[in-house]
Design an enzyme around this catalytic site. Structure first.
Site, mmCIF file in Angstrom:
data_model
loop_
_atom_site.group_PDB
_atom_site.id
_atom_site.type_symbol
_atom_site.label_atom_id
_atom_site.label_comp_id
_atom_site.label_asym_id
_atom_site.label_seq_id
_atom_site.Cartn_x
_atom_site.Cartn_y
_atom_site.Cartn_z
ATOM 1 N N ALA A 22 -46.620 28.717 55.613
ATOM 2 C CA ALA A 22 -45.409 29.585 55.283
ATOM 3 C C ALA A 22 -45.071 30.582 54.584
ATOM 4 O O ALA A 22 -44.644 31.653 55.047
ATOM 5 C CB ALA A 22 -44.384 28.171 55.001
ATOM 6 N N GLN A 55 -43.323 17.363 56.341
ATOM 7 C CA GLN A 55 -42.394 16.666 57.279
ATOM 8 C C GLN A 55 -41.000 16.517 56.542
ATOM 9 O O GLN A 55 -39.905 16.948 57.438
ATOM 10 C CB GLN A 55 -42.824 15.182 57.167
ATOM 11 C CG GLN A 55 -44.255 15.083 57.926
ATOM 12 C CD GLN A 55 -44.651 13.486 57.738
ATOM 13 O OE1 GLN A 55 -44.116 12.638 58.300
ATOM 14 N NE2 GLN A 55 -45.508 13.329 56.777
ATOM 15 N N ARG A 279 -40.726 13.028 41.172
ATOM 16 C CA ARG A 279 -42.026 12.517 41.731
ATOM 17 C C ARG A 279 -42.961 11.756 40.663
ATOM 18 O O ARG A 279 -43.587 10.842 40.886
ATOM 19 C CB ARG A 279 -42.335 13.535 42.517
ATOM 20 C CG ARG A 279 -42.101 13.961 43.702
ATOM 21 C CD ARG A 279 -42.750 14.865 44.616
ATOM 22 N NE ARG A 279 -42.498 14.204 45.947
ATOM 23 C CZ ARG A 279 -42.660 15.225 46.942
ATOM 24 N NH1 ARG A 279 -43.716 16.265 46.852
ATOM 25 N NH2 ARG A 279 -42.227 14.874 48.241
HETATM 26 C C1 LIG Z 1 -48.461 16.273 54.097
HETATM 27 C C2 LIG Z 1 -47.523 17.237 53.480
HETATM 28 C C3 LIG Z 1 -46.125 17.310 53.518
HETATM 29 C C4 LIG Z 1 -45.177 17.999 53.014
HETATM 30 N N1 LIG Z 1 -44.054 17.975 52.757
HETATM 31 C C5 LIG Z 1 -43.286 18.936 52.155
HETATM 32 C C6 LIG Z 1 -41.789 18.781 52.349
HETATM 33 O O1 LIG Z 1 -41.368 17.982 53.205
HETATM 34 N N2 LIG Z 1 -40.957 19.714 51.842
HETATM 35 C C7 LIG Z 1 -41.607 20.870 50.897
HETATM 36 O O2 LIG Z 1 -41.037 21.493 50.548
HETATM 37 N N3 LIG Z 1 -43.041 20.713 50.855
HETATM 38 C C8 LIG Z 1 -43.789 19.594 51.410
HETATM 39 N N4 LIG Z 1 -44.974 19.840 51.303
HETATM 40 C C9 LIG Z 1 -45.748 20.864 50.629
HETATM 41 C C10 LIG Z 1 -45.679 22.278 51.229
HETATM 42 O O3 LIG Z 1 -45.788 21.881 52.498
HETATM 43 C C11 LIG Z 1 -46.684 23.190 50.742
HETATM 44 O O4 LIG Z 1 -46.931 23.223 49.436
HETATM 45 C C12 LIG Z 1 -46.385 24.489 51.232
HETATM 46 O O5 LIG Z 1 -46.056 24.566 52.821
HETATM 47 C C13 LIG Z 1 -47.568 25.410 51.104
HETATM 48 O O6 LIG Z 1 -47.314 26.741 51.566
HETATM 49 P P1 LIG Z 1 -48.539 27.812 51.596
HETATM 50 O O7 LIG Z 1 -48.074 28.793 52.438
HETATM 51 O O8 LIG Z 1 -48.424 28.018 49.955
HETATM 52 O O9 LIG Z 1 -49.823 27.288 51.505
HETATM 53 P P2 LIG Z 1 -50.497 26.575 52.950
HETATM 54 O O10 LIG Z 1 -49.637 26.283 54.049
HETATM 55 O O11 LIG Z 1 -51.496 25.655 52.433
HETATM 56 O O12 LIG Z 1 -51.413 27.850 53.451
HETATM 57 C C14 LIG Z 1 -52.557 28.223 52.865
HETATM 58 C C15 LIG Z 1 -53.047 29.113 53.784
HETATM 59 O O13 LIG Z 1 -54.282 29.843 53.319
HETATM 60 C C16 LIG Z 1 -55.498 29.630 53.718
HETATM 61 N N5 LIG Z 1 -56.906 29.776 52.817
HETATM 62 C C17 LIG Z 1 -57.103 29.086 51.792
HETATM 63 N N6 LIG Z 1 -58.144 29.644 51.437
HETATM 64 C C18 LIG Z 1 -58.400 30.523 51.847
HETATM 65 C C19 LIG Z 1 -59.524 31.712 51.650
HETATM 66 N N7 LIG Z 1 -60.472 31.776 50.900
HETATM 67 N N8 LIG Z 1 -59.391 32.715 52.543
HETATM 68 C C20 LIG Z 1 -58.574 32.902 53.529
HETATM 69 N N9 LIG Z 1 -57.519 32.219 53.709
HETATM 70 C C21 LIG Z 1 -57.371 31.145 53.114
HETATM 71 C C22 LIG Z 1 -55.579 28.340 54.519
HETATM 72 O O14 LIG Z 1 -56.393 28.189 55.662
HETATM 73 C C23 LIG Z 1 -53.922 28.398 54.898
HETATM 74 O O15 LIG Z 1 -53.603 29.016 56.217
HETATM 75 C C24 LIG Z 1 -46.066 18.966 52.057
HETATM 76 C C25 LIG Z 1 -47.318 19.082 51.866
HETATM 77 C C26 LIG Z 1 -48.064 18.240 52.628
HETATM 78 C C27 LIG Z 1 -49.622 18.330 52.838
#
Ligand SMILES: Cc1cc2nc3c(=O)[nH]c(=O)nc-3n(C[C@H](O)[C@H](O)[C@H](O)COP(=O)(O)OP(=O)(O)OC[C@H]3O[C@@H](n4cnc5c(N)ncnc54)[C@H](O)[C@@H]3O)c2cc1C
Length: 407
Positions: A22, A55, A279
């Site tokens: 996201a 979720q 939490r």
């Molecule tokens: C099961 C679950 C339920 C959750 N429920 C909630 C909720 O209800 N509400 C809430 O607020 N949060 C929730 N969270 C937490 C939240 O979803 C995540 O912390 C947040 O979405 C992280 O977003 P992000 O964009 O930082 O990372 P991510 O969504 O983890 O995306 C990281 C991206 O980086 C890429 N990447 C990683 N390493 C590399 C690399 N070396 N080179 C290139 N690309 C790379 C990955 O492939 C991925 O595309 C939940 C998490 C999980 C796992």
């Protein structure tokens, strides 16, 4: 949108975003809106990330009795006053605008009685959690991905960042790809590569809720390039990992089960903690209850306590927990008729790279947003604030990175 291998050897962009969760999608879309030539590089497919697995929901103070100031107080209290107040102020004061922006991108939040259907999540003093059923993260990432794909940004899929080094006009990124090493130049870089709980759980021989790409090497790359980090040791356990049946082990039972009435009970059927506490407090209470011998064992011998989901009304479950119900019923258990077994599970990296209000790290021209960044949650995040962080700080990072690259 363009796709690699249309990218030439040593391609050059204004803004290079790393990660397609996201926060990365939000940053890429916003950088492009600010007029930048954008590339979005990601380890595997655009869809693969933790964000899509989320979720429960996303926090924003829309309740009549709520305000962004009360939201901020809840964040600071849940963090035990370890969060950065400046970042918390940005997070909470821009929450409503972030929700409006997601709606413009096509996210349809669940509604009730003429407004949003709001739930109270752990550590919150008000009902503040917006949901899209129980697939909120899926809905948000799909909308942002559609927006990115309809633009002119370049997607570099199956590009794993391996190194980041300064260049005379910005930064040079080196990627491992299936075809070998690829280098990309960019005026500025947005690191949005998420946390490390999948790898950490593997090393500890524990379960994790995380996607297999949550391995943390981008944080290490940024540290090697000279960036500063904070609270990296503060990893969060989700209080309610699925413990049984085996198909649900590592599944995060949405906190909204507790928001809609489920409570934690011990072997004697007694409530032993405030099920809607912060939490870290709830997870610790479960660990302590099991250590006192008041837990139960799963059929395969794992420690657990009960989550009494039979207290959730059928209506709330159908509107706000349909995915969870389907998953459990598919495993032979109906949570509305019987309690389910649960135990804390490794879930979230609270700390991360130090950023300012514009999401810039301590390295000029390198921005960070989402789970890879630290400070917004201090050492203990509230549920629903991570998706919010992605949609508040992702656009901020994208816009600031575009301005920096075009300056
Ligand atoms: C099961 C679950 C339920 C959750 N429920 C909630 C909720 O209800 N509400 C809430 O607020 N949060 C929730 N969270 C937490 C939240 O979803 C995540 O912390 C947040 O979405 C992280 O977003 P992000 O964009 O930082 O990372 P991510 O969504 O983890 O995306 C990281 C991206 O980086 C890429 N990447 C990683 N390493 C590399 C690399 N070396 N080179 C290139 N690309 C790379 C990955 O492939 C991925 O595309 C939940 C998490 C999980 C796992």
């Amino acid at each position: 949108m363009g796709y690699y291998p249309a990218v030439p050897e040593l391609a050059e962009f204004d803004v290079l975003v790393i990660g397609s969760g996201a926060s990365g999608l939000a940053a890429a879309v916003s950088a492009e809106s600010a007029g930048a030539r954008v590339a979005l590089a990601t380890k595997t497919t655009l869809q693969a990330c933790n964000s899509a697995k989320a979720q429960g929901g996303i926090q924003a103070a829309f309740g009549q009795d709520d305000s962004s100031e009360i939201h901020a107080q809840d964040v600071l209290a849940s963090s035990h006053d370890t969060a950065d107040p400046k970042l918390v102020e940005v997070l909470t004061s821009e929450a409503q605008a972030a929700i409006n922006w997601l709606e413009e991108c096509g996210v349809e939040f669940t509604r009730a009685n003429g407004g949003y259907r709001l739930a109270r999540c752990g550590g919150a003093s008000r009902k503040r959690l917006l949901q899209v059923g129980d697939r909120t993260g899926h809905a948000i990432t799909k909308a942002l991905r559609d927006r990115f794909e309809s633009g002119s940004g370049t997607a570099l899929t199956h590009h794993t960042l391996a190194e980041l080094s300064p260049d005379e006009n910005g930064w040079q990124a080196t990627f491992a790809t299936r075809e070998g090493e690829v280098r990309v130049l960019a005026g500025s870089v947005v690191l949005a590569a998420g946390g490390r709980c999948y790898r950490e759980a593997q090393e500890r021989h524990e379960l994790s809720t995380n996607h297999a790409n949550a391995t943390g090497e981008v944080t290490r790359i940024a540290l090697a390039a000279g960036a500063e980090a904070r609270d990296l040791d503060a990893l969060q356990y989700h209080p309610n990992g699925g413990a049984w049946p085996t198909s649900m082990q590592g599944y995060s039972i949405p906190e909204t089960t507790r928001a809609y009435g489920a409570v934690l009970v011990n072997a004697d059927g007694e409530e032993f903690t405030d099920s809607l506490g912060p939490r870290d407090t709830v997870s610790q209470a479960i660990f302590d209850e099991v250590a006192k011998g008041q837990g139960v064992l799963t059929p395969d011998g794992r420690p657990a306590v009960w989550l009494d989901t039979t207290r959730i009304s059928e209506e709330d479950a159908e509107i706000s927990l349909p995915y969870m119900l389907r998953r459990y019923r598919g495993g032979g258990i109906d949570p509305l008729n019987e309690k389910i077994l649960t135990y804390p599970v490794l879930h979230y990296q609270n700390g991360g790279l130090v950023i300012d209000e514009h999401a810039e790290t301590t390295l000029e021209g390198v921005f960070a947003c989402g789970e890879i960044a630290g400070g917004t949650h201090g050492r203990n995040r509230m549920m629903g604030n991570s998706l919010l962080e992605c949609t508040v700080f992702g656009p901020r990072a994208g816009k600031a990175a575009a301005e920096k690259a075009q300056a």
